[in-house]
Design a protein around this motif. Structure first.
Motif, PDB file in Angstrom:
ATOM      1  N   MET A   1     123.941   2.917   6.719  1.00 50.33           N
ATOM      2  CA  MET A   1     123.856   2.711   5.156  1.00 50.33           C
ATOM      3  C   MET A   1     125.201   3.452   4.676  1.00 50.33           C
ATOM      4  O   MET A   1     125.252   4.866   4.684  1.00 50.33           O
ATOM      5  CB  MET A   1     122.687   3.387   4.589  1.00 50.33           C
ATOM      6  N   ARG A   2     125.987   2.601   4.170  1.00 53.44           N
ATOM      7  CA  ARG A   2     127.248   3.239   3.533  1.00 53.44           C
ATOM      8  C   ARG A   2     126.972   3.885   2.220  1.00 53.44           C
ATOM      9  O   ARG A   2     126.025   3.394   1.285  1.00 53.44           O
ATOM     10  CB  ARG A   2     128.374   2.136   3.249  1.00 53.44           C
ATOM     11  N   ILE A   3     127.528   5.087   1.841  1.00 52.44           N
ATOM     12  CA  ILE A   3     127.244   5.734   0.394  1.00 52.44           C
ATOM     13  C   ILE A   3     128.665   5.696  -0.142  1.00 52.44           C
ATOM     14  O   ILE A   3     129.521   6.143   0.448  1.00 52.44           O
ATOM     15  CB  ILE A   3     126.752   6.988   0.819  1.00 52.44           C
ATOM     16  N   LYS A   4     128.682   5.226  -1.435  1.00 44.64           N
ATOM     17  CA  LYS A   4     129.994   5.331  -2.115  1.00 44.64           C
ATOM     18  C   LYS A   4     129.600   6.001  -3.546  1.00 44.64           C
ATOM     19  O   LYS A   4     128.413   5.738  -4.147  1.00 44.64           O
ATOM     20  CB  LYS A   4     130.451   3.817  -2.421  1.00 44.64           C
ATOM     21  N   ALA A 142     116.585  -9.694  -3.111  1.00 44.80           N
ATOM     22  CA  ALA A 142     116.162  -9.732  -1.874  1.00 44.80           C
ATOM     23  C   ALA A 142     116.058 -11.237  -1.300  1.00 44.80           C
ATOM     24  O   ALA A 142     116.205 -11.470  -0.227  1.00 44.80           O
ATOM     25  CB  ALA A 142     114.704  -8.862  -1.779  1.00 44.80           C
ATOM     26  N   ARG A 143     116.065 -12.171  -2.575  1.00 41.47           N
ATOM     27  CA  ARG A 143     116.041 -13.692  -2.156  1.00 41.47           C
ATOM     28  C   ARG A 143     117.453 -14.069  -1.922  1.00 41.47           C
ATOM     29  O   ARG A 143     117.815 -15.144  -1.529  1.00 41.47           O
ATOM     30  CB  ARG A 143     115.601 -14.337  -3.383  1.00 41.47           C
ATOM     31  N   LEU A 144     118.688 -13.185  -2.089  1.00 46.28           N
ATOM     32  CA  LEU A 144     119.978 -13.521  -1.933  1.00 46.28           C
ATOM     33  C   LEU A 144     120.257 -13.631  -0.422  1.00 46.28           C
ATOM     34  O   LEU A 144     119.783 -12.890   0.064  1.00 46.28           O
ATOM     35  CB  LEU A 144     120.874 -12.801  -2.792  1.00 46.28           C
ATOM     36  N   ARG A 145     121.315 -14.285  -0.132  1.00 47.37           N
ATOM     37  CA  ARG A 145     121.868 -14.366   1.053  1.00 47.37           C
ATOM     38  C   ARG A 145     123.409 -13.972   0.979  1.00 47.37           C
ATOM     39  O   ARG A 145     124.174 -14.795   0.425  1.00 47.37           O
ATOM     40  CB  ARG A 145     121.899 -15.713   1.947  1.00 47.37           C
ATOM     41  N   ALA A 164     114.723   1.229  -4.507  1.00 48.44           N
ATOM     42  CA  ALA A 164     115.635   0.259  -4.683  1.00 48.44           C
ATOM     43  C   ALA A 164     116.026  -0.265  -3.144  1.00 48.44           C
ATOM     44  O   ALA A 164     116.174  -1.376  -3.037  1.00 48.44           O
ATOM     45  CB  ALA A 164     117.004   0.717  -5.320  1.00 48.44           C
ATOM     46  N   LEU A 165     116.245   0.584  -2.336  1.00 48.56           N
ATOM     47  CA  LEU A 165     116.639   0.097  -0.910  1.00 48.56           C
ATOM     48  C   LEU A 165     115.623  -0.473  -0.231  1.00 48.56           C
ATOM     49  O   LEU A 165     115.736  -1.450   0.508  1.00 48.56           O
ATOM     50  CB  LEU A 165     117.093   1.402  -0.269  1.00 48.56           C
ATOM     51  N   PRO A 170     120.042  -3.367   0.957  1.00 48.96           N
ATOM     52  CA  PRO A 170     121.627  -3.693   0.982  1.00 48.96           C
ATOM     53  C   PRO A 170     122.087  -3.142   1.998  1.00 48.96           C
ATOM     54  O   PRO A 170     121.397  -2.186   2.743  1.00 48.96           O
ATOM     55  CB  PRO A 170     122.060  -3.098  -0.351  1.00 48.96           C
ATOM     56  N   ASP A 171     123.205  -3.001   2.230  1.00 50.17           N
ATOM     57  CA  ASP A 171     123.986  -2.328   3.508  1.00 50.17           C
ATOM     58  C   ASP A 171     124.626  -1.056   2.986  1.00 50.17           C
ATOM     59  O   ASP A 171     125.024  -0.262   3.789  1.00 50.17           O
ATOM     60  CB  ASP A 171     125.218  -3.354   3.978  1.00 50.17           C
ATOM     61  N   GLY A 172     124.427  -0.723   1.866  1.00 56.76           N
ATOM     62  CA  GLY A 172     125.019   0.576   1.158  1.00 56.76           C
ATOM     63  C   GLY A 172     124.737   0.663  -0.191  1.00 56.76           C
ATOM     64  O   GLY A 172     124.342  -0.308  -0.927  1.00 56.76           O
TER      65      GLY A 172
END
Length: 209
Positions: A1-4, A142-145, A164-165, A170-172
């Motif tokens: 999990m990337r954190i920005k 969540a329905r998006l690719r 949210a996660l 998401p990946d981050g």
């Protein structure tokens, strides 16, 4: 999990973020933003190993590429109406393409835009509006690719990031205004709480949530 953490402008906050193990540090190159920071300032800031991300809205591809070199940016984050031609001036792997779901007629239109950028960016970012503090409909995302890794932004903080996660995976994640005690000034305690919340969420369950 990337954190920005985006909207950074002072060395003390950057040092605090790096000490927490944050992966990416964002600088806003958009003059009308309360978080705008001058190129000369960014050039001397030490991000302590965090990836350096520049946020651009109205600059041309050539202007963006020039700032990228001078500010020693690892990524450019495109928030405006930039087209896929930017990948001709900047390596696609170093482009973060931002989409605001509210700007599209529906999920299908947003998905089409995401697909159009598949070969022209290295990361996607979904946001409700740069630094607005507004959140997205996480369940709908969540329905998006996504053909590339993607980051979630928009009103995230220590209190809501785990939910949210869990909903959209998401990946981050990208934090900004809700970690501030004033526009452009990140609060170390809020940063620490947000990072801890992400790490705690990722420790639950067999697939990270």
């Amino acid at each position: 999990m990337r954190i920005k953490i985006c909207g950074m402008s002072d060395q003390a906050a950057i040092d605090a973020a790096a000490g927490l193990g944050v992966d990416m540090c964002g600088f806003v190159f958009h003059a009308s933003s309360p978080r705008a920071v001058a190129l000369e300032r960014v050039r001397v800031l030490d991000t302590r190993g965090m990836a350096r991300v520049g946020v651009f809205v109205r600059q041309t591809a050539e202007e963006t590429a020039a700032v990228m070199e001078l500010a020693r940016l690892d990524y450019v984050q495109l928030h405006g109406r930039q087209d896929t031609g930017f990948a001709g001036c900047i390596p696609a792997a170093r482009i973060i393409r931002v989409f605001n779901p509210a700007a599209y007629a529906g999920t299908n239109a947003l998905q089409a835009a995401i697909d159009a950028w598949a070969g022209c960016c290295g990361l996607y970012l979904l946001d409700a509006g740069a630094g607005s503090g507004q959140t997205l409909d996480w369940a709908a995302l969540a329905r998006l690719r996504f053909p590339r890794p993607w980051l979630l932004a928009g009103g995230l903080d220590a209190h809501n990031v785990a939910g949210a996660l869990r909903l959209c995976r998401p990946d981050g994640c990208d934090f900004n205004s809700r970690l501030e005690d004033a526009p452009g000034h990140k609060d170390p305690a809020r940063m620490r709480a947000a990072v801890q919340a992400v790490r705690a969420a990722c420790q639950h369950g067999p697939d990270g949530f």
